[in-house]
Design an enzyme around this catalytic site. Structure first.
Site, PDB file in Angstrom:
ATOM      1  N   ASN A   8       0.905  -1.141  -0.042  1.00 27.27           N
ATOM      2  CA  ASN A   8       0.178  -0.193  -0.367  1.00 27.27           C
ATOM      3  C   ASN A   8       0.733   1.519  -0.145  1.00 27.27           C
ATOM      4  OD1 ASN A   8      -1.561   2.282   0.720  1.00 27.27           O
ATOM      5  ND2 ASN A   8      -2.028   1.705   3.165  1.00 27.27           N
ATOM      6  N   TRP A   9       1.066   2.080  -1.424  1.00 27.50           N
ATOM      7  CA  TRP A   9       1.675   3.459  -0.954  1.00 27.50           C
ATOM      8  C   TRP A   9       1.607   3.981  -0.122  1.00 27.50           C
ATOM      9  CZ3 TRP A   9       4.793   3.923  -6.307  1.00 27.50           C
ATOM     10  CH2 TRP A   9       6.484   2.827  -6.419  1.00 27.50           C
ATOM     11  N   HIS A  92      -9.509   1.083   4.893  1.00 32.79           N
ATOM     12  CA  HIS A  92      -8.568   0.907   5.623  1.00 32.79           C
ATOM     13  C   HIS A  92      -8.249   2.252   7.149  1.00 32.79           C
ATOM     14  CE1 HIS A  92      -3.548   2.488   6.784  1.00 32.79           C
ATOM     15  NE2 HIS A  92      -3.472   1.125   5.127  1.00 32.79           N
ATOM     16  N   GLU A  94      -7.221   4.903   7.788  1.00 33.78           N
ATOM     17  CA  GLU A  94      -7.235   5.610   7.732  1.00 33.78           C
ATOM     18  C   GLU A  94      -8.013   6.191   6.920  1.00 33.78           C
ATOM     19  OE1 GLU A  94      -2.929   5.361   5.397  1.00 33.78           O
ATOM     20  OE2 GLU A  94      -1.975   4.898   7.567  1.00 33.78           O
ATOM     21  N   GLU A 162      -5.273  -5.557  10.915  1.00 34.56           N
ATOM     22  CA  GLU A 162      -4.278  -4.125  11.020  1.00 34.56           C
ATOM     23  C   GLU A 162      -4.441  -3.747  11.836  1.00 34.56           C
ATOM     24  OE1 GLU A 162      -2.593  -2.808   6.507  1.00 34.56           O
ATOM     25  OE2 GLU A 162      -3.939  -1.532   7.427  1.00 34.56           O
ATOM     26  N   GLY A 168       2.391   2.395  10.291  1.00 38.77           N
ATOM     27  CA  GLY A 168       3.691   2.716  10.666  1.00 38.77           C
ATOM     28  C   GLY A 168       4.243   3.450  12.116  1.00 38.77           C
ATOM     29  N   GLY A 228       2.997  -1.098   4.197  1.00 45.39           N
ATOM     30  CA  GLY A 228       2.719   0.677   4.084  1.00 45.39           C
ATOM     31  C   GLY A 228       4.258   0.725   3.308  1.00 45.39           C
ATOM     32  N   GLY A 229       5.054   0.864   4.384  1.00 48.55           N
ATOM     33  CA  GLY A 229       6.016   1.687   4.380  1.00 48.55           C
ATOM     34  C   GLY A 229       7.136   0.930   3.186  1.00 48.55           C
TER      35      GLY A 229
END
Ligand code: PEP
Length: 247
Positions: A8-9, A92, A94, A162, A168, A228-229
């Site tokens: 996931n960018w 997600h 976020e 998640e 993150g 992610g990262g």
């Protein structure tokens, strides 16, 4: 079941970052797991072009619940599919936090994805306060029940666990905590969609990196990762792909 390494960018990357895609495909042209990258919407078509003829799948990070219409700034599942995406991340944390997405909204989007032939990666996960209060399984169970689309199958649904506090942050749950949640997800999903739950990929997501991937992939009912990262750099994501291929 083919395990899935999904990246996931988020809101990162421009056309110059597509060199990471060629580097990933050069180093991992035929992994023993499925590989998926979900770039920002602006890069989907370019990334799909860069990945043409390869095993790399492309996904979106959200879609609208409607197929078309007066929804300025939104993108439908059919549009994602037309741009070259075969997956879409939905719900997600976020988006749940930044855009107030509810379980009902996530389910409506997931049903739109299925209708467009796009596989839904539905995310669930507890906050740190919810874990501290002993509410983890109740929260995740409710999210799953509220978000899983009608008619979901192993081919059209992926579930990502998640924990919000692990995204993150560099922090991860213990192996026992991941095992508990994933066993719970498999059982709850079986109650929801029956035998299809057995082949549905359950991903773990939250600070997965090359150094912890192998031990997470050894956990029962962990069928891959949402990263992610560490998905932004081909070397890191490739190492996670290699760990999943070896699991
Ligand atoms: C994510 O955003 O889905 C995620 C898991 O991020 P990170 O790997 O950076 O924790």
């Amino acid at each position: 079941m083919q395990k899935l390494a999904a990246g996931n960018w988020k809101m990162n990357g421009n056309s110059a970052a597509l060199t990471e895609v060629s580097a990933l495909l050069d180093s991992h042209p035929a992994p023993a797991c499925e590989m998926l990258l979900c770039p920002p919407a602006t890069l989907i078509a370019q990334m799909a072009w860069a990945a043409r003829g390869s095993v790399l799948k492309i996904g979106g990070q959200d879609c609208h619940a409607k197929a078309s219409g007066a929804h300025t700034g939104d993108i439908s599942a059919a549009m994602l599919q037309d741009a070259g995406a075969s997956y879409v991340i939905l719900g997600h944390s976020e988006r749940r936090a930044d855009h107030g997405e509810t379980d009902a909204m996530v389910r409506a989007k997931a049903e739109a994805a299925l209708a467009a032939g796009v596989t839904a990666v539905v995310c669930v996960g507890e906050t740190e306060a919810q874990r501290d209060a002993g509410e983890t399984l109740a929260v995740i169970g409710a999210q799953l029940e509220g978000s899983v689309p009608a008619g979901a199958t192993a081919a059209t649904l992926v579930v990502a666990y998640e924990p919000v506090w692990a995204i993150g942050t560099g922090r991860t749950p213990t192996i026992a905590q991941i095992a508990e949640v994933h066993a719970f997800l498999r059982a709850r999903l079986t109650a929801l969609i029956g035998a299809e739950a057995e082949g549905t990929r359950l991903l773990y997501g939250g600070s997965v990196k090359p150094s912890n991937a192998a031990e997470i992939f050894a956990v029962p009912h962990v069928d891959g990762a949402l990263v992610g990262g560490a998905s932004l750099k081909a070397a890191d994501f490739g190492a996670i792909v290699a760990a999943l291929s070896a699991a």
